[in-house]
Write an enzyme that holds these catalytic residues in place. Structure first.
Site, PDB file in Angstrom:
ATOM      1  N   THR A  34       0.840  -1.195   0.000  1.00  0.00           N
ATOM      2  CA  THR A  34       0.000   0.000   0.000  1.00  0.00           C
ATOM      3  C   THR A  34       0.870   1.238   0.000  1.00  0.00           C
ATOM      4  O   THR A  34       1.754   1.386   0.842  1.00  0.00           O
ATOM      5  CB  THR A  34      -0.928  -0.025   1.240  1.00  0.00           C
ATOM      6  OG1 THR A  34      -1.894  -1.056   1.038  1.00  0.00           O
ATOM      7  CG2 THR A  34      -1.642   1.304   1.453  1.00  0.00           C
ATOM      8  N   HIS A 183      -7.073 -10.920  -1.632  1.00  0.00           N
ATOM      9  CA  HIS A 183      -6.450 -10.548  -0.353  1.00  0.00           C
ATOM     10  C   HIS A 183      -7.306 -11.126   0.781  1.00  0.00           C
ATOM     11  O   HIS A 183      -8.360 -10.589   1.113  1.00  0.00           O
ATOM     12  CB  HIS A 183      -6.385  -9.027  -0.260  1.00  0.00           C
ATOM     13  CG  HIS A 183      -5.555  -8.500   0.878  1.00  0.00           C
ATOM     14  ND1 HIS A 183      -5.096  -9.290   1.901  1.00  0.00           N
ATOM     15  CD2 HIS A 183      -5.088  -7.238   1.135  1.00  0.00           C
ATOM     16  CE1 HIS A 183      -4.393  -8.536   2.752  1.00  0.00           C
ATOM     17  NE2 HIS A 183      -4.370  -7.297   2.311  1.00  0.00           N
ATOM     18  N   ASN A 186      -4.310 -10.236   6.744  1.00  0.00           N
ATOM     19  CA  ASN A 186      -4.057  -8.960   7.433  1.00  0.00           C
ATOM     20  C   ASN A 186      -5.270  -8.280   8.068  1.00  0.00           C
ATOM     21  O   ASN A 186      -5.325  -7.048   8.152  1.00  0.00           O
ATOM     22  CB  ASN A 186      -3.339  -7.984   6.487  1.00  0.00           C
ATOM     23  CG  ASN A 186      -1.978  -8.530   6.080  1.00  0.00           C
ATOM     24  OD1 ASN A 186      -1.504  -9.505   6.677  1.00  0.00           O
ATOM     25  ND2 ASN A 186      -1.357  -7.938   5.091  1.00  0.00           N
ATOM     26  N   TYR A 188      -8.450  -8.025   7.193  1.00  0.00           N
ATOM     27  CA  TYR A 188      -9.514  -7.412   6.396  1.00  0.00           C
ATOM     28  C   TYR A 188     -10.706  -8.375   6.254  1.00  0.00           C
ATOM     29  O   TYR A 188     -10.751  -9.406   6.926  1.00  0.00           O
ATOM     30  CB  TYR A 188      -8.941  -6.933   5.055  1.00  0.00           C
ATOM     31  CG  TYR A 188      -7.826  -5.939   5.293  1.00  0.00           C
ATOM     32  CD1 TYR A 188      -8.098  -4.726   5.948  1.00  0.00           C
ATOM     33  CD2 TYR A 188      -6.503  -6.217   4.972  1.00  0.00           C
ATOM     34  CE1 TYR A 188      -7.083  -3.826   6.239  1.00  0.00           C
ATOM     35  CE2 TYR A 188      -5.485  -5.328   5.259  1.00  0.00           C
ATOM     36  CZ  TYR A 188      -5.781  -4.126   5.888  1.00  0.00           C
ATOM     37  OH  TYR A 188      -4.785  -3.246   6.198  1.00  0.00           O
ATOM     38  N   ASN A 243      -4.354  -5.504  12.731  1.00  0.00           N
ATOM     39  CA  ASN A 243      -5.754  -5.074  12.704  1.00  0.00           C
ATOM     40  C   ASN A 243      -6.603  -5.814  13.732  1.00  0.00           C
ATOM     41  O   ASN A 243      -7.783  -6.090  13.502  1.00  0.00           O
ATOM     42  CB  ASN A 243      -6.358  -5.184  11.295  1.00  0.00           C
ATOM     43  CG  ASN A 243      -5.867  -4.064  10.390  1.00  0.00           C
ATOM     44  OD1 ASN A 243      -5.709  -2.929  10.825  1.00  0.00           O
ATOM     45  ND2 ASN A 243      -5.588  -4.389   9.135  1.00  0.00           N
TER      46      ASN A 243
HETATM   47  C1  8OZ Z   1      -0.142  -1.216   5.492  1.00  0.00           C
HETATM   48  C2  8OZ Z   1      -0.819  -0.026   5.433  1.00  0.00           C
HETATM   49  C3  8OZ Z   1      -2.047   0.027   4.839  1.00  0.00           C
HETATM   50  C4  8OZ Z   1      -2.597  -1.111   4.288  1.00  0.00           C
HETATM   51  C5  8OZ Z   1      -2.245  -4.869   4.274  1.00  0.00           C
HETATM   52  C6  8OZ Z   1      -3.254  -3.438   2.643  1.00  0.00           C
HETATM   53  O1  8OZ Z   1      -1.820  -4.984   5.408  1.00  0.00           O
HETATM   54  C7  8OZ Z   1      -2.490  -3.525   3.712  1.00  0.00           C
HETATM   55  C8  8OZ Z   1      -1.914  -2.312   4.332  1.00  0.00           C
HETATM   56  C9  8OZ Z   1      -0.676  -2.347   4.942  1.00  0.00           C
HETATM   57  O2  8OZ Z   1      -2.519  -5.844   3.583  1.00  0.00           O
END
Ligand code: 8OZ
Length: 367
Positions: A34, A183, A186, A188, A243
């Protein structure tokens, strides 16, 4: 083409390899990064085309995480792949990479709860499997903001997210990409369904491991209806807590997930080994090699690799390819530097996210 192209026993990082429908010139992959330089509307342009084209000597480029819909967005200035302007913007990028002899796949992203109403259409709440507030902050156009408790998706709303994955995959094809990566890592949306800290549903999408894997498998299913599985990869991060996420039995969860993924005959599986962007040492005895052995296709290892570690991983068959993130930021010619054993430039943390060409397209290549 030499015989070893199709071998799963690579001699070195610079040997070609077949990944589903793609033939890569080497086993050095640029991992998704990112960089937040796609403007408020998420439309890539010449600057992004230059950046990716500079890195086209990678065997494969995986784009930065790219929003599949307006609702999928959780970070300011990240690109999308759901409207015509974005497709046209990405077309500039894919053309530029192809002109340099590279290959590029689009990483399909839905952030789920890691968002903020100011980033959502109509100022709505972000969505998630369950209404559980993350201990995390959102990167908005007005700086970091506290994240509210998300709205738990209904079954009909889940169907509409799946339709967005389908549409985004079609858009990626139209933009000239060589494939897509789902994806599922992480913290999400997809991982929010997978892991039990964030999924407390009592319907067919929650509870058992089978149920928590359902959304991932439905996403794969819908994506491969838009593009055959030989153009589709998946990224997982079994151990990451990034996260505010975790699972009470990630070994069982991810072994099941990978066994199920086998039936699709995907182009590849990319695994973030350890804590995303952090420690590779894994405390709870989780055996990542078990996933590598379970997965029947090509395995891309990721997270904190340097050249020596990557070569060792290939030699010991712990991976078929290795993806590099941070080294590619400051070393557009990373492949050449590895080849000639040149020193690596270090990156400037202050220009990682947002801004202009500084710290993005101005890292020099070796002459
Ligand atoms: C770091 C900062 C913002 C987004 C990920 C898309 O962790 C990210 C991400 C990483 O997969």
């Amino acid at each position: 083409m030499t015989a070893h192209v199709f071998s799963s026993t690579p001699s070195d990082l610079f040997s070609p390899v077949q990944l589903g429908a793609l033939v890569l010139k080497n086993r050095i992959v640029m991992s998704p990064l990112t960089r937040s330089r796609a403007g408020s509307l998420g439309v890539p342009g010449q600057l992004n085309a230059d950046y990716y084209a500079q890195r086209a000597s990678a065997g494969l480029i995986i784009t930065e995480a790219t929003n599949i819909s307006a609702q999928a967005r959780g970070y300011a200035y990240t690109p999308g792949i759901y409207n015509e302007a974005q497709v046209a913007g990405w077309r500039q990028v894919t053309d530029a990479v192809h002109a340099q002899g590279g290959l590029i796949v689009c990483q399909l992203w839905h952030v789920g709860r890691i968002s903020h109403p100011s980033l959502q259409p109509g100022g709505e709440l972000p969505v998630a499997p369950s209404a559980i507030q993350p201990k995390a902050q959102a990167f908005t156009e007005n700086g970091l903001q506290p994240i509210p408790t998300p709205h738990a998706l209904s079954i009909d709303e889940i169907k509409s997210v799946l339709a967005d994955y389908h549409h985004a995959t079609q858009s990626a094809r139209a933009a000239g990409f060589d494939g897509v990566e789902i994806h599922a890592a992480n913290g999400y949306l997809i991982e929010q369904f997978l892991k039990d800290k964030t999924n407390q549903r009592t319907d067919m999408y929650g509870g058992s491991i089978e149920n928590r894997c359902r959304f991932l498998l439905e996403v794969v299913d819908t994506v491969i209806r838009a593009w055959d599985a030989a153009h589709v990869g998946v990224r997982l991060s079994p151990l990451s807590t990034f996260n505010d996420i975790s699972d009470s039995n990630s070994q069982a969860l991810f072994c099941y997930a990978v066994e199920q993924l086998n039936r699709f005959e995907l182009a590849y599986l990319e695994v973030v080994e350890g804590e995303t962007g952090g420690a590779r040492q894994l405390e709870n005895g989780f055996d990542l090699q078990m996933l590598r052995r379970l997965f029947k296709g090509m395995y891309i290892a990721n997270n904190g690799y340097d050249q020596r570690m990557a070569v060792e991983a290939l030699q010991h068959h712990r991976a078929d390819l290795v993806s590099f993130g941070r080294p590619f930021i400051a070393n557009p010619d990373l492949v050449k530097r590895f080849q000639i054993d040149a020193p690596l430039q270090s990156l400037d943390p202050s220009t990682l996210y947002g801004g202009d060409g500084r710290g993005y397209t101005d890292y020099p290549a070796i002459r």
